[in-house]
Design a protein around this motif. Structure first.
Motif, short mmCIF file in Angstrom:
data_model
loop_
_atom_site.label_atom_id
_atom_site.label_comp_id
_atom_site.label_asym_id
_atom_site.label_seq_id
_atom_site.Cartn_x
_atom_site.Cartn_y
_atom_site.Cartn_z
N ALA A 118 0.84 -1.21 0.00
CA ALA A 118 0.00 0.00 0.00
C ALA A 118 0.87 1.25 0.00
O ALA A 118 0.57 2.23 -0.70
CB ALA A 118 -0.93 -0.01 1.21
N PHE A 119 1.95 1.24 0.78
CA PHE A 119 2.86 2.37 0.83
C PHE A 119 3.50 2.62 -0.54
O PHE A 119 3.56 3.75 -1.02
CB PHE A 119 3.95 2.10 1.88
N THR A 120 3.93 1.54 -1.19
CA THR A 120 4.55 1.65 -2.52
C THR A 120 3.55 2.15 -3.55
O THR A 120 3.87 2.99 -4.38
CB THR A 120 5.13 0.29 -2.95
N GLN A 121 2.32 1.65 -3.47
CA GLN A 121 1.30 2.10 -4.41
C GLN A 121 0.95 3.57 -4.19
O GLN A 121 0.66 4.30 -5.14
CB GLN A 121 0.04 1.25 -4.28
N ARG A 122 1.00 4.00 -2.95
CA ARG A 122 0.73 5.41 -2.66
C ARG A 122 1.81 6.31 -3.25
O ARG A 122 1.54 7.40 -3.73
CB ARG A 122 0.64 5.62 -1.15
N LEU A 123 3.06 5.84 -3.24
CA LEU A 123 4.17 6.62 -3.79
C LEU A 123 4.25 6.56 -5.31
O LEU A 123 4.88 7.42 -5.92
CB LEU A 123 5.50 6.14 -3.20
N THR A 124 3.65 5.54 -5.91
CA THR A 124 3.77 5.38 -7.36
C THR A 124 2.42 5.35 -8.07
O THR A 124 2.38 5.19 -9.29
CB THR A 124 4.52 4.07 -7.69
N GLY A 125 1.35 5.50 -7.34
CA GLY A 125 0.03 5.37 -7.92
C GLY A 125 -0.47 6.60 -8.65
O GLY A 125 0.28 7.54 -8.95
N LYS A 126 -1.78 6.58 -8.89
CA LYS A 126 -2.44 7.61 -9.68
C LYS A 126 -2.29 9.01 -9.06
O LYS A 126 -2.14 9.99 -9.78
CB LYS A 126 -3.91 7.24 -9.80
N TYR A 127 -2.34 9.10 -7.74
CA TYR A 127 -2.26 10.40 -7.06
C TYR A 127 -0.93 10.60 -6.35
O TYR A 127 -0.83 11.36 -5.38
CB TYR A 127 -3.42 10.54 -6.06
N SER A 128 0.10 9.98 -6.85
CA SER A 128 1.42 10.09 -6.22
C SER A 128 1.99 11.50 -6.32
O SER A 128 2.82 11.90 -5.50
CB SER A 128 2.40 9.10 -6.84
#
Length: 190
Positions: free
Chosen positions: A81-91
């Protein structure tokens, strides 16, 4: 550990980088009316170097905080989840503001920006505005937001005192560094 790094980052951001924005306005006013332009320009060069260095340190501390935060996560799901938050749609919401501070502080390497009144004032105003403040102002003034009072809780005197305090602290920090550097240069000449 992360809290300490965050505290140091906030000191760099608020007491050095943002205070530099207010200092720039004061500096150009004082320099315009002063007879000691050479001393003021040397002092300003020290202030600029401090902000450049603070921007680099701020960026490094921010990346270290990200890395430590990731390492301290125990659950594999939380790491994902942390990685997706840093690299996701709203990063961009996470990356934009810290990179903005670092980028703005590094623009001071250019003499054209540091010596030109218009560019320097524009840059100083950009130091004073953060994306968080822009969002708060935009949502506060939105037509669906109806506050019970339009007061921010601070009066003009408190805001002026806080701003003056930031500028004085910044000038004191730069003054101490400037005096130390001058002393070292004089000792090396002997």
């Amino acid at each position: 550990m992360v809290e300490t790094l965050h505290f140091i980052s906030e000191i760099l951001r608020v007491d050095i980088i943002i205070a530099f924005g207010f200092y720039t306005i004061v500096f150009f006013l004082v320099r315009y009316f002063s007879k000691h332009k050479e001393f003021l320009n040397n002092f300003d060069r020290t202030a600029i170097n401090l902000v450049i260095f603070s921007g680099i340190v701020f960026g490094v501390l921010w990346f270290i905080r990200l890395f430590i935060s990731y390492v301290e996560i125990e659950s594999e799901m939380d790491k994902i989840a942390f990685t997706q938050r840093l690299t996701g749609k709203y990063s961009f919401g996470i990356w934009l503001q810290p990179l903005f501070w670092v980028f703005l502080s590094q623009l001071l390497w250019y003499k054209k920006i540091t010596n030109n009144l218009f560019y320097r004032l524009l840059l100083s105003l950009m130091f004073l505005v953060s994306f968080e403040r822009m969002v708060v102002i935009a949502t506060s003034l939105h037509r669906d937001y109806l506050p019970s009072s339009w007061s921010s809780g601070l009066n003009f005197g408190q805001v002026l005192a806080g701003t003056t305090g930031k500028v004085v602290v910044f000038i004191l920090i730069v003054g101490i560094i400037h005096l130390l550097l001058s002393w070292v240069k004089n000792e090396l000449k002997k």
